[in-house]
Design a protein around this motif. Structure first.
Motif, PDB file in Angstrom:
ATOM      1  N   GLN A  31       4.935  55.873 -55.902  1.00 13.55           N
ATOM      2  CA  GLN A  31       4.619  55.434 -54.550  1.00 13.55           C
ATOM      3  C   GLN A  31       4.270  53.946 -54.563  1.00 13.55           C
ATOM      4  O   GLN A  31       4.056  53.366 -55.627  1.00 13.55           O
ATOM      5  N   LEU A  32       4.156  53.384 -53.357  1.00 15.74           N
ATOM      6  CA  LEU A  32       3.822  51.963 -53.240  1.00 15.74           C
ATOM      7  C   LEU A  32       2.497  51.653 -53.925  1.00 15.74           C
ATOM      8  O   LEU A  32       2.357  50.612 -54.579  1.00 15.74           O
ATOM      9  N   GLY A  33       1.523  52.558 -53.804  1.00 15.81           N
ATOM     10  CA  GLY A  33       0.211  52.342 -54.410  1.00 15.81           C
ATOM     11  C   GLY A  33       0.299  52.119 -55.918  1.00 15.81           C
ATOM     12  O   GLY A  33      -0.434  51.307 -56.479  1.00 15.81           O
ATOM     13  N   GLN A  34       1.205  52.850 -56.545  1.00 16.55           N
ATOM     14  CA  GLN A  34       1.370  52.680 -57.996  1.00 16.55           C
ATOM     15  C   GLN A  34       1.954  51.317 -58.327  1.00 16.55           C
ATOM     16  O   GLN A  34       1.545  50.672 -59.295  1.00 16.55           O
ATOM     17  N   LEU A  35       2.912  50.872 -57.506  1.00 16.62           N
ATOM     18  CA  LEU A  35       3.477  49.535 -57.720  1.00 16.62           C
ATOM     19  C   LEU A  35       2.378  48.490 -57.611  1.00 16.62           C
ATOM     20  O   LEU A  35       2.308  47.546 -58.405  1.00 16.62           O
ATOM     21  N   ILE A  36       1.482  48.666 -56.614  1.00 16.09           N
ATOM     22  CA  ILE A  36       0.395  47.704 -56.419  1.00 16.09           C
ATOM     23  C   ILE A  36      -0.535  47.707 -57.631  1.00 16.09           C
ATOM     24  O   ILE A  36      -0.950  46.651 -58.120  1.00 16.09           O
ATOM     25  N   SER A  37      -0.835  48.917 -58.159  1.00  9.93           N
ATOM     26  CA  SER A  37      -1.739  48.990 -59.313  1.00  9.93           C
ATOM     27  C   SER A  37      -1.125  48.296 -60.535  1.00  9.93           C
ATOM     28  O   SER A  37      -1.822  47.608 -61.285  1.00  9.93           O
TER      29      SER A  37
END
Lengths: 118, 141
Positions: A31-37
């Motif tokens: 998900q996008l959140g993982q990319l951000i992390s």
């Protein structure tokens, strides 16, 4: 090296790994959140790269300079590659790739520390 | 045996867990290869056998990564052969290095069952072979 930075990178990478591992367990593709992390980890690694290079150029480098710079450049490549390869595997295994990539980062950072201190 | 194809696990070589393994193999090929290359370039004469063996191991990891990452029976066989060589290699070199330490005066990737690399060299081929077994192609697919 800067100890605070090393601790920050390690914690950020472990949190990002745990996040992606959780998503893999929940059977979710990246998900996008993982990319951000992963982006946060990468940002910290770039700071480390700049700090280390500036210390080397001011004559404060480790004895085994070639090995150190090798690790320094390799570790910066890990999060983008994990993000790229993980993102295009749209299954839980994409999340697994991101988690594995994040786990590699602390290992390399520890090796960097060892080489820096000789 | 002659199971209907629908009953077979949906895993296919070159996808899912195989891709994760391919990524880990590729990274490990880079790590072992860079180290072996550096050792060969700077102090090959200290332990030519050990360093050449490390370089060979790294090359096999790279080929295994390619075999695991790509679909098709050719890639499947390639990965199977590479993983088997790795498992035999790490067990053989590991055993020799424990029993006859003087045979490898400098550590190789496979010395002491890969202890210098967190036993990853021992675990990787086992995981690879397990995955390849699960994802084995159907005989008449």
């Amino acid at each position: 090296m800067v100890d605070g930075l090393v601790i920050a990178i390690t914690i950020a990478a472990l949190l990002a790994a745990a996040f992606s591992a959780l998503m893999a367990v929940l059977d979710r593709p990246p998900q996008l959140g993982q990319l951000i992390s992963l982006g946060v980890v990468e940002a910290l690694l770039v700071v480390q790269l700049v700090v280390a290079l500036s210390r080397i150029f001011t004559g404060d480098g480790p004895q085994d300079l070639a090995t150190f710079v090798g690790y320094l450049l390799t570790v910066v490549l890990i999060p983008p590659l994990a993000a790229l390869l993980g993102w295009f595997e749209r299954t839980r295994w994409g999340s697994t790739i991101m988690a594995v990539g994040c786990l590699v980062v602390p290992v390399l950072v520890v090796r960097l520390q060892q080489v820096w201190h000789g | 045996m002659a199971e209907p194809s629908v009953a077979r696990a949906p895993w296919r070589a070159g996808s899912g867990p195989g891709r994760v393994l391919a990524v880990v193999y590729a990274f490990f090929a880079l790590a072992a290869g860079a180290r072996a290359g550096w050792q060969i370039a700077t102090r090959f004469e200290e332990a030519p056998t050990a360093y050449a063996l490390s370089a060979l191991a790294a090359a096999i990891y790279l080929v295994a990564a390619i075999g695991l990452a790509r679909p098709g029976t050719g890639s499947y066989t390639l990965a199977m052969v590479c993983c088997t060589i790795e498992l035999v290699g790490v067990l053989a070199v590991g055993t020799v290095s424990v029993l006859l330490p003087e045979a490898f005066p400098r550590a190789t990737v496979w010395s002491d069952y890969g202890i210098g690399y967190g036993f990853v060299p021992l675990v990787l081929p086992v995981l690879g072979l397990l995955w390849l077994w699960r994802a084995r192609p159907l005989r008449h697919a």
